[in-house]
Design a protein around this motif. Structure first.
Motif, short mmCIF file in Angstrom:
data_model
loop_
_atom_site.label_atom_id
_atom_site.label_comp_id
_atom_site.label_asym_id
_atom_site.label_seq_id
_atom_site.Cartn_x
_atom_site.Cartn_y
_atom_site.Cartn_z
N SER A 54 0.81 -1.22 0.00
CA SER A 54 0.00 0.00 0.00
C SER A 54 0.84 1.27 0.00
CB SER A 54 -0.92 0.02 1.23
OG SER A 54 -0.16 -0.08 2.43
N LEU A 55 2.10 1.18 0.38
CA LEU A 55 2.94 2.37 0.49
C LEU A 55 3.32 2.90 -0.90
CD1 LEU A 55 5.36 1.37 3.40
CD2 LEU A 55 3.40 2.91 3.50
N PHE A 56 3.15 4.20 -1.10
CA PHE A 56 3.56 4.88 -2.33
C PHE A 56 2.93 4.26 -3.59
CE2 PHE A 56 7.12 5.34 0.71
CZ PHE A 56 7.01 6.70 0.93
N ASP A 57 1.77 3.64 -3.42
CA ASP A 57 1.04 3.08 -4.57
C ASP A 57 1.91 2.11 -5.36
OD1 ASP A 57 -1.36 2.85 -5.81
OD2 ASP A 57 -1.17 4.62 -7.06
N PRO A 111 5.06 -1.84 -11.73
CA PRO A 111 4.86 -2.28 -13.12
C PRO A 111 5.12 -1.16 -14.13
CG PRO A 111 3.08 -3.08 -11.74
CD PRO A 111 3.86 -2.11 -10.90
N PHE A 112 4.84 0.08 -13.74
CA PHE A 112 5.08 1.21 -14.63
C PHE A 112 6.56 1.30 -15.00
CE2 PHE A 112 6.18 5.70 -15.26
CZ PHE A 112 5.32 6.05 -16.28
N TYR A 113 7.42 0.92 -14.07
CA TYR A 113 8.86 0.96 -14.33
C TYR A 113 9.39 -0.35 -14.90
CZ TYR A 113 9.50 5.51 -12.14
OH TYR A 113 9.45 6.85 -11.87
N GLY A 114 8.48 -1.23 -15.30
CA GLY A 114 8.91 -2.45 -15.97
C GLY A 114 9.27 -3.59 -15.05
#
Length: 236
Positions: free
Chosen positions: A10-13, A19-22
């Protein structure tokens, strides 16, 4: 790409950010198996073993390269003498996990400050052992491997509230180390965290006193002899 973290999802989404960073896979705190704890959190030694387990597994066997990162939590604050002492619900000591002690401090240090130093020193000692375990392990591997060992921030510099009935507090930021004659040096010392890069092959040696985090990737890529485009060569 894999992340093994001693922190919650839950921390920092994190479930969306990673996944956004691969990142292909993440083991969050609640997903870890057979956890060994110190200071109420997954121990550094346990997380080192998870890295070794990953390397020896088959998750990455068909890949040319792999990246695994661990987010530790044992050394994270707060820092107080009781942090490494396990107690039952009645307050009775079950186990004292300290392997270091404070033998000498500057005159005037309170009992709480000495306990804070001991707690922080224990965390540093265990982090050093974690690095040593991983370093010794990769020396036995044929695959070229590097370890980047770093901290994301310094301890809380604002104040340490004194416990056990004391009425005042001590400010770490007031220590002489952070208050030299150089304003620039003071800023560096308050916001700098060190980074150590080691490997199982000859990367050469270099000591860079100050390196902006934006340039860390360019530095690492250059030391790995990985071909990059002109932009990263320019940054290096």
């Amino acid at each position: 790409n894999k992340i093994i973290t001693a922190w919650e999802d839950s921390l920092f989404d994190r479930t969306k950010v990673y996944p956004f960073y691969g990142i292909d896979d993440t083991d969050f705190r609640h997903e870890l198996k057979g956890v060994r704890k110190l200071a109420g959190r997954p121990s550094d030694d346990y997380l080192a073993d998870q890295v070794i387990k990953f390397i020896e597994g088959d998750e990455w066997a068909e890949k040319d390269n792999y990246f695994v990162m661990i987010n530790t939590a044992q050394l994270h604050g707060s820092y107080y003498n009781g942090k490494y002492i396990d107690k039952d619900s009645n307050g009775n000591v079950i186990r004292n996990n300290y392997t270091v002690d404070v033998t000498k401090t500057p005159e005037g240090y309170s009992a709480y400050m000495k306990g804070s130093i001991r707690c922080f020193a224990q965390g540093l000692y265990d982090a050093d052992r974690q690095l040593g375990k991983l370093y010794d392990y990769i020396q036995k591997q044929d695959e070229k491997t590097i370890i980047i060992f770093y901290g994301d921030h310094l301890p809380n510099l604002k104040s340490i509230t004194m416990l056990e009935g004391a009425e005042d507090y001590e400010r770490i930021a007031n220590l002489p180390y952070f208050n030299t004659d150089s304003d620039l040096l003071n800023v560096y010392r308050k916001y700098d965290t060190e980074c150590l890069i080691v490997g199982n092959f000859d990367m050469g040696e270099q000591d860079v006193e100050w390196l902006n985090y934006d340039l860390l990737m360019a530095y690492v890529m250059h030391r790995m002899d990985v071909e990059t485009d002109a932009y990263y060569d320019f940054l290096y």
